[in-house]
Design a protein around this motif. Structure first.
Motif, PDB file in Angstrom:
ATOM      1  N   LEU A 128     -24.443 -29.799  -9.176  1.00 52.76           N
ATOM      2  CA  LEU A 128     -23.929 -30.958  -9.892  1.00 52.76           C
ATOM      3  C   LEU A 128     -25.056 -31.744 -10.555  1.00 52.76           C
ATOM      4  CD1 LEU A 128     -21.269 -32.179  -7.323  1.00 52.76           C
ATOM      5  CD2 LEU A 128     -20.855 -30.924  -9.440  1.00 52.76           C
ATOM      6  N   THR A 164     -19.210 -33.285 -12.523  1.00 52.76           N
ATOM      7  CA  THR A 164     -18.561 -33.876 -11.351  1.00 52.76           C
ATOM      8  C   THR A 164     -17.045 -33.715 -11.475  1.00 52.76           C
ATOM      9  OG1 THR A 164     -18.542 -36.029 -12.432  1.00 52.76           O
ATOM     10  CG2 THR A 164     -20.425 -35.527 -11.029  1.00 52.76           C
ATOM     11  N   ALA A 213     -14.850 -28.414 -12.966  1.00 51.46           N
ATOM     12  CA  ALA A 213     -16.290 -28.649 -13.055  1.00 51.46           C
ATOM     13  C   ALA A 213     -16.929 -27.855 -14.187  1.00 51.46           C
ATOM     14  CB  ALA A 213     -16.968 -28.294 -11.740  1.00 51.46           C
ATOM     15  N   LEU A 226     -19.147 -40.561  -7.785  1.00 49.15           N
ATOM     16  CA  LEU A 226     -18.994 -39.774  -6.572  1.00 49.15           C
ATOM     17  C   LEU A 226     -19.559 -40.530  -5.368  1.00 49.15           C
ATOM     18  CD1 LEU A 226     -19.940 -36.196  -7.823  1.00 49.15           C
ATOM     19  CD2 LEU A 226     -17.676 -37.221  -7.589  1.00 49.15           C
TER      20      LEU A 226
END
Length: 262
Positions: free
Chosen positions: A262, A137, A180, A143
C-alpha cells in the motif's frame, strides 16, 4: 695745453678700439638658414640623447616608429552588399505541414504500470521496496490500522500464536470498500473459513487481493473492474468481533504483509 693732451689721448684710444673690431660682412641668407638648421639638429639630437640616457637608467625601452608609405599601399576591400533583415519568406500555399509527436512524456506516477512490471517468479518473496505503492488503499477514509499481519492471540478463541493472514482496518459498517487495483473478480460469496462475505480480485502476475467480513457484495465473478471500483461495504460477517475490513494480499497463493504494497 691740458685740453689738447686729453684730446690726443682720447683719439689714440678710439684708434686702438677700431683696430680690434672685425670688418662687417654682408649676411648670406643661405648660410644663416643652414646655421639655424644645424643648431636645431644639434638641439634635437642632444634632447634625444638625453631621453635615451634617461630611459636606460630608468629601465624603459623606447622605440621610434618611423612613418612609412606601406599603409597607403594596402588595397581597400570592397564592402559586401547589405542583406535585408526582414526579407519576406514565401512557401507553397498548398504544402502540407504537420507536427507529429513521437511519444508522450508524463511525470504522473502510474501504479498500474508498476504493478504489471513486478516479477513474481520468486513466489511470495517480493522485495517490499519494489511493491510499495503498487496497490491503492481499499477505503475512501484514512486507514486506521488495528490488528496487523502475523501471529497474534485470537480474539475469538483466545488461542495464542494464531496466524493473522491480513491487515485489519477500522471501518464503520456500511463503509464503501474499493478495489486496490484493476483486475478480474475471481470469487464473490461466502467464505466458509471465517471470512464471511468475501471478494477476491486477480490483478495478474500471481497477485490477488481479498476483502473480508463485508456487509454487502457489489460485484460478481468474472467482472473486470478498474482500480477504485466499488466491490462492497464493510461489515462484521464471519469470524468477526465488530465492524471492520480484513484486507489480504496474496502472491502465487501465499499471503504477504499488505502494508508492504500500500
Amino acid at each position: 695745453m691740458r685740453g689738447k693732451h686729453l684730446s690726443k689721448h682720447a683719439a689714440s684710444g678710439q684708434r686702438r678700439a677700431r683696430a680690434h673690431i672685425a670688418p662687417l660682412r654682408p649676411r648670406n641668407a643661405s648660410t644663416s638658414g643652414r646655421r639655424r638648421a644645424e643648431t636645431k639638429t644639434a638641439s634635437v639630437g642632444g634632447a634625444a640623447q638625453k631621453v635615451a640616457i634617461t630611459a636606460v637608467t630608468s629601465g624603459f625601452i623606447l622605440t621610434a616608429a618611423m612613418p612609412t608609405q606601406a599603409a597607403a599601399e594596402i588595397p581597400v576591400q570592397s564592402q559586401p552588399e547589405p542583406v535585408a533583415v526582414n526579407a519576406p519568406v514565401s512557401a507553397d500555399p498548398h504544402a502540407e505541414i504537420g507536427f507529429g509527436r513521437t511519444g508522450v512524456i508524463s511525470s504522473r506516477y502510474d501504479p498500474e504500470a508498476k504493478l504489471a512490471s513486478i516479477t513474481v517468479a520468486a513466489g511470495s518473496h517480493v522485495v517490499p521496496a519494489a511493491a510499495k505503492g503498487t496497490l491503492s488503499t481499499p477505503l475512501d477514509s484514512a486507514l486506521v490500522e488495528t490488528s496487523g499481519f502475523g501471529h497474534r492471540t485470537s480474539p475469538i478463541t483466545g488461542e495464542a500464536g494464531e496466524m493473522h493472514n491480513g491487515q485489519d482496518f477500522a471501518a464503520a459498517c456500511g463503509t464503501a470498500v474499493n478495489a486496490a487495483a484493476s483486475g478480474t473478480v475471481v470469487f464473490a460469496g461466502w467464505h466458509p473459513y471465517g471470512g464471511g462475505n468475501r471478494v477476491v480480485i486477480d490483478h495478474g502476475n500471481g497477485v490477488e487481493t481479498t476483502y473480508n467480513h463485508l456487509a454487502e457484495i457489489a460485484v460478481t465473478v468474472g467482472t473486470e473492474i478498474n482500480r477504485g471500483f466499488l466491490v462492497g461495504a464493510s461489515g462484521t460477517t464471519g469470524s468477526s468481533t465488530g465492524c471492520h475490513l480484513h484486507f489480504e494480499v496474496m502472491v502465487n497463493g501465499e499471503v504477504v504483509d499488505p502494508l508492504n504494497w500500500l
